[in-house]
Design an enzyme around this catalytic site. Structure first.
Site, PDB file in Angstrom:
ATOM      1  N   GLU A  86       0.852  -1.191   0.000  1.00  0.00           N
ATOM      2  CA  GLU A  86       0.000   0.000   0.000  1.00  0.00           C
ATOM      3  C   GLU A  86       0.884   1.236   0.000  1.00  0.00           C
ATOM      4  O   GLU A  86       1.857   1.314   0.770  1.00  0.00           O
ATOM      5  CB  GLU A  86      -0.933   0.021   1.218  1.00  0.00           C
ATOM      6  CG  GLU A  86      -1.794   1.296   1.255  1.00  0.00           C
ATOM      7  CD  GLU A  86      -2.850   1.315   2.353  1.00  0.00           C
ATOM      8  OE1 GLU A  86      -2.898   0.379   3.171  1.00  0.00           O
ATOM      9  OE2 GLU A  86      -3.623   2.302   2.371  1.00  0.00           O
ATOM     10  N   ASP A 120     -11.911   0.349   1.901  1.00  0.00           N
ATOM     11  CA  ASP A 120     -10.941   0.594   2.973  1.00  0.00           C
ATOM     12  C   ASP A 120     -11.689   0.892   4.279  1.00  0.00           C
ATOM     13  O   ASP A 120     -12.825   1.353   4.259  1.00  0.00           O
ATOM     14  CB  ASP A 120     -10.072   1.795   2.572  1.00  0.00           C
ATOM     15  CG  ASP A 120      -8.758   1.853   3.332  1.00  0.00           C
ATOM     16  OD1 ASP A 120      -8.507   0.990   4.196  1.00  0.00           O
ATOM     17  OD2 ASP A 120      -7.970   2.775   3.053  1.00  0.00           O
ATOM     18  N   GLU A 139      -6.175  -4.963   8.412  1.00  0.00           N
ATOM     19  CA  GLU A 139      -5.241  -3.838   8.554  1.00  0.00           C
ATOM     20  C   GLU A 139      -4.786  -3.720  10.002  1.00  0.00           C
ATOM     21  O   GLU A 139      -5.565  -3.960  10.920  1.00  0.00           O
ATOM     22  CB  GLU A 139      -5.937  -2.513   8.258  1.00  0.00           C
ATOM     23  CG  GLU A 139      -6.513  -2.343   6.903  1.00  0.00           C
ATOM     24  CD  GLU A 139      -6.927  -0.884   6.721  1.00  0.00           C
ATOM     25  OE1 GLU A 139      -6.223  -0.211   5.976  1.00  0.00           O
ATOM     26  OE2 GLU A 139      -7.925  -0.434   7.316  1.00  0.00           O
ATOM     27  N   ASN A 180      -4.626   5.024  -2.187  1.00  0.00           N
ATOM     28  CA  ASN A 180      -5.815   5.550  -1.523  1.00  0.00           C
ATOM     29  C   ASN A 180      -6.449   6.679  -2.327  1.00  0.00           C
ATOM     30  O   ASN A 180      -5.759   7.603  -2.764  1.00  0.00           O
ATOM     31  CB  ASN A 180      -5.437   6.089  -0.134  1.00  0.00           C
ATOM     32  CG  ASN A 180      -5.040   4.974   0.812  1.00  0.00           C
ATOM     33  OD1 ASN A 180      -5.885   4.243   1.301  1.00  0.00           O
ATOM     34  ND2 ASN A 180      -3.733   4.835   1.049  1.00  0.00           N
ATOM     35  N   GLU A 215      -8.141   2.167  -3.361  1.00  0.00           N
ATOM     36  CA  GLU A 215      -8.870   1.992  -2.104  1.00  0.00           C
ATOM     37  C   GLU A 215      -9.831   3.162  -1.899  1.00  0.00           C
ATOM     38  O   GLU A 215      -9.429   4.321  -1.985  1.00  0.00           O
ATOM     39  CB  GLU A 215      -7.886   1.927  -0.922  1.00  0.00           C
ATOM     40  CG  GLU A 215      -6.912   0.766  -1.020  1.00  0.00           C
ATOM     41  CD  GLU A 215      -6.112   0.550   0.272  1.00  0.00           C
ATOM     42  OE1 GLU A 215      -6.256   1.352   1.225  1.00  0.00           O
ATOM     43  OE2 GLU A 215      -5.350  -0.433   0.322  1.00  0.00           O
TER      44      GLU A 215
END
Ligand code: C2E
Ligand code: MG
Ligand code: MG
Ligand code: MG
Length: 283
Positions: free
Chosen positions: A59, A178, A235, A116, A148
């Site tokens: 990520e 997310d 996560e 993101n 995400e």
């Protein structure tokens, strides 16, 4: 029922949420310059299989290095969003991520990368077009890029988020929910989105190994995700206990400090090398 599950998840989150102290926001004029000069860079956090810890992706998390300090996203992302610069940040992160992807690919590492998307770039008509253009120019296959979108962004901008999500998916990108468990999207909303992955928020993940009543909630989320054909990612895995629990509950992938913090590219590479080093072998 699904509605009850949603309810349980929200309550579990509220119990798990902690009140962290926050540092002051950066000045918008400084951030403007940082964006113009490309000073905001991605750090890379590995995503691994909970069983066997195989590297499956990374990520990209925004960082603003300043001398020996690194400014964290909580100090500049809210300002970027407030000023309407979210699309610029996305494109800056994407551009650097694509270059890094190419560099690693030349050395035999083809690593899926997650980026993101801000809730506030959802209404930008040009976002998807510019993403597609950048990726096409880079020649990175779109299936290696996952975008995400937070559950909250979906719930707050339903029509816009749906448009962006559908176009990204159609272009061949992966699409992830997310921070699942922190928003209030209904199942009816979520099932209409072409998601490929669900990320269980760290507030749920970190509570699970010491709050047994949450285990069933997290288990239900994982089961639900599987029925929707989504890859499940936990996560914020910090302990062996978290890892074991999530693995036992059928979650496939994980990210967290147990494996590595978000790292600059050179440190990410040494992290990979150290893991490959057989035990006791000379350096
Ligand atoms: P997120 O996308 O949910 O990212 C996960 C956050 O959890 C990251 O914080 C990561 O460093 C942190 N984290 C990962 N593993 C652990 C762990 O084991 N324990 C703990 N306590 N934390 C862990 P970070 O990097 O500070 O980013 C925070 C948020 O800022 C992100 O949450 C995301 O919403 C936003 N953000 C970061 N980079 C970008 C970006 O490039 N664009 C946009 N739009 N938002 C970004
Ligand atoms: Mg994320
Ligand atoms: Mg998250
Ligand atoms: Mg988050």
């Amino acid at each position: 029922s699904l509605a009850e599950l949603g309810d349980l998840v929200s309550r579990a989150y509220q119990q798990g949420a902690s009140s962290g102290q926050s540092q002051p926001l950066c000045a918008d004029s400084d951030i403007r310059l940082a964006l113009d000069h490309g000073e905001i860079v991605p750090y890379y956090q590995p995503k691994v299989t909970l069983h066997g810890q195989l590297l499956k992706g990374a990520e990209l998390l925004a960082r603003w290095p300043q001398g020996d300090d690194v400014v964290m996203p909580s100090r500049f992302i809210p300002v970027i969003e407030h000023c309407g610069w979210s699309t610029e940040l996305t494109l800056l992160m994407l551009q650097q991520g694509l270059a890094q992807w190419q560099q690693w690919a030349r050395r035999g590492l083809r690593l899926p990368m997650s980026i993101n998307l801000s809730a506030l770039s959802m209404d930008s008509g040009e976002l998807v077009g510019r993403i597609e253009q950048q990726v096409a120019q880079s020649k990175v296959p779109p299936r290696y890029i996952i975008f995400e979108i937070t559950e909250t962004a979906v719930a707050d901008n339903l029509a816009e988020a749906m448009g962006v999500a559908a176009r990204l998916r159609l272009a061949g990108f992966g699409l992830s929910i997310d921070d699942f468990g922190t928003g209030f999207a209904t199942m009816q909303q979520l099932v209409r989105f072409p998601f490929t992955e669900l990320k269980i928020d760290q507030s749920l993940v970190q509570s699970i190994s010491h709050k047994s009543h949450l285990e069933n909630v997290v288990h239900s989320v994982i089961e639900l995700a599987k029925r929707m054909n989504l890859t499940t990612v936990a996560e914020g895995i910090e302990t062996e206990g978290d890892q074991l629990c999530l693995n036992n509950r059928g979650c496939v992938l994980g990210q967290g400090y147990l494996y590595a913090k978000p790292l600059p590219p050179a440190q990410f590479e040494s992290w990979i090398r150290q893991r490959r080093q057989p035990e006791g072998a000379p350096a």
